[in-house]
Scaffold this active site. Structure first.
Site, PDB file in Angstrom:
ATOM      1  N   GLY A 176       3.253  -3.240  -3.988  1.00 44.56           N
ATOM      2  CA  GLY A 176       2.832  -3.754  -5.397  1.00 44.56           C
ATOM      3  C   GLY A 176       3.227  -2.498  -6.467  1.00 44.56           C
ATOM      4  O   GLY A 176       3.955  -2.336  -7.026  1.00 44.56           O
ATOM      5  N   TYR A 180      -1.728  -1.378 -11.793  1.00 41.03           N
ATOM      6  CA  TYR A 180      -3.273  -1.464 -11.977  1.00 41.03           C
ATOM      7  C   TYR A 180      -3.898  -0.932 -13.054  1.00 41.03           C
ATOM      8  O   TYR A 180      -4.991  -0.354 -13.078  1.00 41.03           O
ATOM      9  CB  TYR A 180      -3.950  -1.057 -10.627  1.00 41.03           C
ATOM     10  CG  TYR A 180      -3.495  -1.636  -9.278  1.00 41.03           C
ATOM     11  CD1 TYR A 180      -3.814  -2.997  -9.046  1.00 41.03           C
ATOM     12  CD2 TYR A 180      -2.331  -1.020  -8.727  1.00 41.03           C
ATOM     13  CE1 TYR A 180      -3.507  -3.353  -7.638  1.00 41.03           C
ATOM     14  CE2 TYR A 180      -1.787  -1.647  -7.442  1.00 41.03           C
ATOM     15  CZ  TYR A 180      -2.460  -2.804  -7.144  1.00 41.03           C
ATOM     16  OH  TYR A 180      -1.817  -3.496  -5.940  1.00 41.03           O
ATOM     17  N   GLY A 182       0.853  -1.180   0.028  1.00 44.88           N
ATOM     18  CA  GLY A 182       0.079   0.047   0.149  1.00 44.88           C
ATOM     19  C   GLY A 182       0.805   1.297   0.069  1.00 44.88           C
ATOM     20  O   GLY A 182       0.144   2.137   0.217  1.00 44.88           O
ATOM     21  N   ARG A 229      -8.912   3.300 -13.560  1.00 42.38           N
ATOM     22  CA  ARG A 229      -8.508   3.882 -12.054  1.00 42.38           C
ATOM     23  C   ARG A 229      -9.258   5.247 -11.809  1.00 42.38           C
ATOM     24  O   ARG A 229      -9.735   5.578 -10.971  1.00 42.38           O
ATOM     25  CB  ARG A 229      -7.115   3.889 -11.600  1.00 42.38           C
ATOM     26  CG  ARG A 229      -6.501   2.403 -11.458  1.00 42.38           C
ATOM     27  CD  ARG A 229      -5.020   2.463 -10.933  1.00 42.38           C
ATOM     28  NE  ARG A 229      -5.053   2.903  -9.609  1.00 42.38           N
ATOM     29  CZ  ARG A 229      -4.757   4.210  -9.223  1.00 42.38           C
ATOM     30  NH1 ARG A 229      -4.224   4.972 -10.151  1.00 42.38           N
ATOM     31  NH2 ARG A 229      -4.572   4.656  -8.217  1.00 42.38           N
ATOM     32  N   CYS A 271     -17.671   4.619 -25.122  1.00 41.35           N
ATOM     33  CA  CYS A 271     -18.943   5.476 -24.979  1.00 41.35           C
ATOM     34  C   CYS A 271     -19.498   5.528 -23.513  1.00 41.35           C
ATOM     35  O   CYS A 271     -20.234   4.721 -23.068  1.00 41.35           O
ATOM     36  CB  CYS A 271     -20.013   4.372 -25.627  1.00 41.35           C
ATOM     37  SG  CYS A 271     -20.118   4.827 -27.228  1.00 41.35           S
ATOM     38  N   GLU A 272     -18.635   6.495 -22.934  1.00 41.26           N
ATOM     39  CA  GLU A 272     -18.845   6.714 -21.359  1.00 41.26           C
ATOM     40  C   GLU A 272     -18.476   8.144 -21.059  1.00 41.26           C
ATOM     41  O   GLU A 272     -17.584   8.413 -21.527  1.00 41.26           O
ATOM     42  CB  GLU A 272     -17.877   5.904 -20.542  1.00 41.26           C
ATOM     43  CG  GLU A 272     -18.289   4.659 -19.536  1.00 41.26           C
ATOM     44  CD  GLU A 272     -19.854   4.543 -19.185  1.00 41.26           C
ATOM     45  OE1 GLU A 272     -20.168   5.406 -18.340  1.00 41.26           O
ATOM     46  OE2 GLU A 272     -20.610   3.409 -19.679  1.00 41.26           O
TER      47      GLU A 272
HETATM   48  C1  LIG Z   1      -3.180  -8.309   0.343  1.00 47.85           C
HETATM   49  C2  LIG Z   1      -2.618  -7.140  -0.505  1.00 47.85           C
HETATM   50  N1  LIG Z   1      -1.295  -7.051  -0.276  1.00 47.85           N
HETATM   51  C3  LIG Z   1      -0.427  -6.136  -1.013  1.00 47.85           C
HETATM   52  C4  LIG Z   1      -1.223  -5.124  -1.865  1.00 47.85           C
HETATM   53  C5  LIG Z   1      -0.565  -4.280  -2.818  1.00 47.85           C
HETATM   54  O1  LIG Z   1      -0.999  -2.997  -2.572  1.00 47.85           O
HETATM   55  P1  LIG Z   1      -0.093  -1.712  -3.362  1.00 47.85           P
HETATM   56  O2  LIG Z   1      -0.112  -2.269  -4.502  1.00 47.85           O
HETATM   57  O3  LIG Z   1      -0.639  -0.389  -3.107  1.00 47.85           O
HETATM   58  O4  LIG Z   1       1.332  -1.953  -2.756  1.00 47.85           O
HETATM   59  C6  LIG Z   1      -2.785  -5.305  -1.956  1.00 47.85           C
HETATM   60  C7  LIG Z   1      -3.631  -4.518  -2.877  1.00 47.85           C
HETATM   61  O5  LIG Z   1      -4.850  -4.489  -2.889  1.00 47.85           O
HETATM   62  C8  LIG Z   1      -3.294  -6.344  -1.054  1.00 47.85           C
HETATM   63  O6  LIG Z   1      -4.930  -6.504  -1.216  1.00 47.85           O
END
Ligand SMILES: Cc1ncc(COP(=O)(O)O)c(C=O)c1O
Length: 521
Positions: free
Chosen positions: A376, A479, A332, A418, A449-450
């Site tokens: 991620g 993402y 996160g 997003r 079309c949005e």
């Molecule tokens: C369990 C879990 N770990 C890690 C992540 C990775 O989050 P981020 O890409 O924001 O680092 C997520 C994202 O949804 C998650 O659900």
């Protein structure tokens, strides 16, 4: 050439109410004070907005349009001194512009690249992605770092992060299949998911994944039965809900009580889930898992989550005599999508988290468990940009004599949902030439079309942007492709990697034939 009225004497900021949420729109009057404009031009910007999930609304499309007609550029977006310039922290390390203003990455210019592979395309800077993975692995030495595959996964990326020392977090059988095909060490793969099917659990057990993160009592029973049936021991972690309200969009906050993930600590379910796993003959309970949400900039949320999970860990130790060996704090960590975002480095994150954990464990009288995290977007996000070709440009007149340029490109919400889904904000730059035109307030939209098919809600682009120009959107590695759809039967773009002047396709472009082949009726 008639430049949009929005430039020159146009109000660009507001003294109105502070911006309190990413899904929020501005209200109130806009001062016609040119000093506001000139201070913004000197690069000053509003202080970073303080936002809170309760303030973040999922804005209705019509509402946004109405509000935009009175708000113009948001207060955080300064008018650039040089509309051709790149803000380095939005781009991967190998990205630059050449003397003609053409964007280059690792020695490859995007004009040639677009001719070679077409547009839209996601362009990954391999050295940059590897460096970000390595930076986490080095900063968190002694911890396990799992790359969150949901942000973007291909077999090559799985191999790269693995080579840089990371494990992989997958959350479906599909992601696990990619990790399996990539040939990574499956003992360093964690299987997530709030509703894993029996087949996915079987796939995980057969593959020998290092840990399965359980998310419901149904799943604990299902997994325990399956492990017994297969005579395989399953190493499990219990995903908990810490009650932390992460300061991020509601849809990417995952630790408040009223959402689908995890077992509540406050409600007592987390303690019961730990006990159920501990009691299950074929399950090896290894620890607690907490993920509070995504695109988080402040460490406070992690601090509260760490404190609450460690208390649970200590209570479990007291009641059972077992100190669980592991603890995962999830991912996160926020990245810069716009000039308003100032993310922390892996080093400072590691330092803050280590301090919190050490102090808390000492206070509770427990040993520091083996720790892990799951970044991620902080690895894959900034390493790639999306490259589009402009198809049409429309100058839309707004009230008060101002206007906005609607720049439509050959992609849209099917390759990056997003903005529509979370009111996420992005930046963009003209990528195929240098422009001498002044900056104009623009909105980059797609071809779907949005009305909500918006890629970049607010950006200053050269006023002479025209059909045929290339536009690049930074921080598109996470993402975007992984959440892409075929809305309007638009094939999904390819992902190419660039390194040392070489271009390599990681995921090929989908074709209409691919889509038509699915239609077997
Ligand atoms: C369990 C879990 N770990 C890690 C992540 C990775 O989050 P981020 O890409 O924001 O680092 C997520 C994202 O949804 C998650 O659900």
């Amino acid at each position: 050439m008639l430049y949009p009225l929005s430039y020159g004497g146009r109000p660009v900021g507001t003294d109105g109410p502070a911006r309190s949420g990413r899904g929020e729109t501005y209200q109130g009057s806009i001062p016609q004070d040119t000093t506001v404009q000139s201070s913004l031009r000197r690069g000053r910007r509003s202080p970073r907005p303080i936002w809170h999930p309760r303030c973040v609304t999922h804005t209705h499309v019509a509402g946004s349009i109405h509000a935009d007609a009175t708000s113009r550029a948001p207060g955080w977006l300064p008018v650039p001194e040089d509309v051709n310039a790149l803000l380095p922290r939005l781009w991967s390390q190998e990205v630059a512009k050449d003397a003609d203003g053409v964007l280059t990455v690792a020695g490859v210019d995007v004009v040639g690249l677009a001719e070679q592979v077409g547009t839209p395309v996601y362009v990954v800077d391999e050295a940059d992605l590897r460096a970000r993975a390595r930076a986490f692995s080095e900063a968190f030495a002694g911890w396990e770092v799992y790359y969150a595959a949901k942000s973007f996964l291909s077999t090559a990326v799985a191999r790269w992060v693995h080579e840089e020392g990371l494990g992989i977090d997958v959350c479906t059988g599909g992601e696990l299949a990619v990790a399996q095909r990539a040939g990574v060490d499956l003992r360093r793969v964690g299987l997530h998911g709030n509703n894993k099917s029996l087949d996915e659990l079987r796939q995980g057990l057969a593959a020998g994944v290092g840990r399965i993160i359980v998310d419901s009592f149904d799943e604990i029973t299902r997994l325990a039965d399956l492990a017994e049936e297969l005579s395989v021991r399953a190493r499990v972690m219990v995903r908990v809900t810490t009650g932390v309200e992460a300061h991020t969009h509601e849809y990417i906050a995952t630790a408040h009580e009223d959402q689908k993930f995890g077992f509540s600590i406050a409600g007592g379910q987390a303690a019961r889930a730990l006990q159920a796993c501990q009691d299950a003959e074929w399950l090896d309970l290894i620890g607690i898992h907490s993920h509070i949400g995504s695109q988080i900039f402040e460490p406070d949320g992690f601090e509260v989550a760490a404190r609450r999970t460690l208390r649970l860990h200590a209570e479990f130790a007291r009641s059972t005599g077992v100190e669980l060996p592991e603890l995962d704090l999830g991912g996160g960590f926020g990245i810069a999508y716009t000039s308003a975002d100032t993310p922390a480095t892996p080093e400072s994150l590691a330092k803050a988290l280590r301090t919190i954990i050490d102090a808390e464990c000492e206070g509770l009288g427990v040993a520091v468990p083996h720790l892990s995290i799951e970044p991620g977007r902080a690895i894959s996000g900034p390493s790639a940009f999306a490259l589009y070709r402009v198809g049409t440009v429309k100058q839309v007149l707004l009230d008060g004599g101002t206007s906005r340029l609607y720049v439509a490109v050959d992609g849209g919400m099917s390759d990056n949902i997003r903005t529509a889904l979370y009111a996420a904000e992005y930046s963009a730059t003209l990528a195929s030439r240098r422009s001498a035109a002044p900056p104009a307030l623009a909105r980059v939209v797609g071809k779907h079309c949005e009305g909500g098919d918006i890629l970049v809600r607010d950006e200053f682009l050269p006023a002479d942007i025209a059909p045929g120009d290339l536009l690049a959107v930074p921080a598109s590695g996470a993402y975007s492709r992984s959440m892409a759809s075929n809305y309007n039967h638009v094939p999904r773009p390819p992902v190419v990697a660039v390194r040392d002047g070489e271009v390599k396709t990681l995921v090929r472009r989908e074709t209409l034939e691919d889509l038509l082949a699915l239609d077997v009726g």
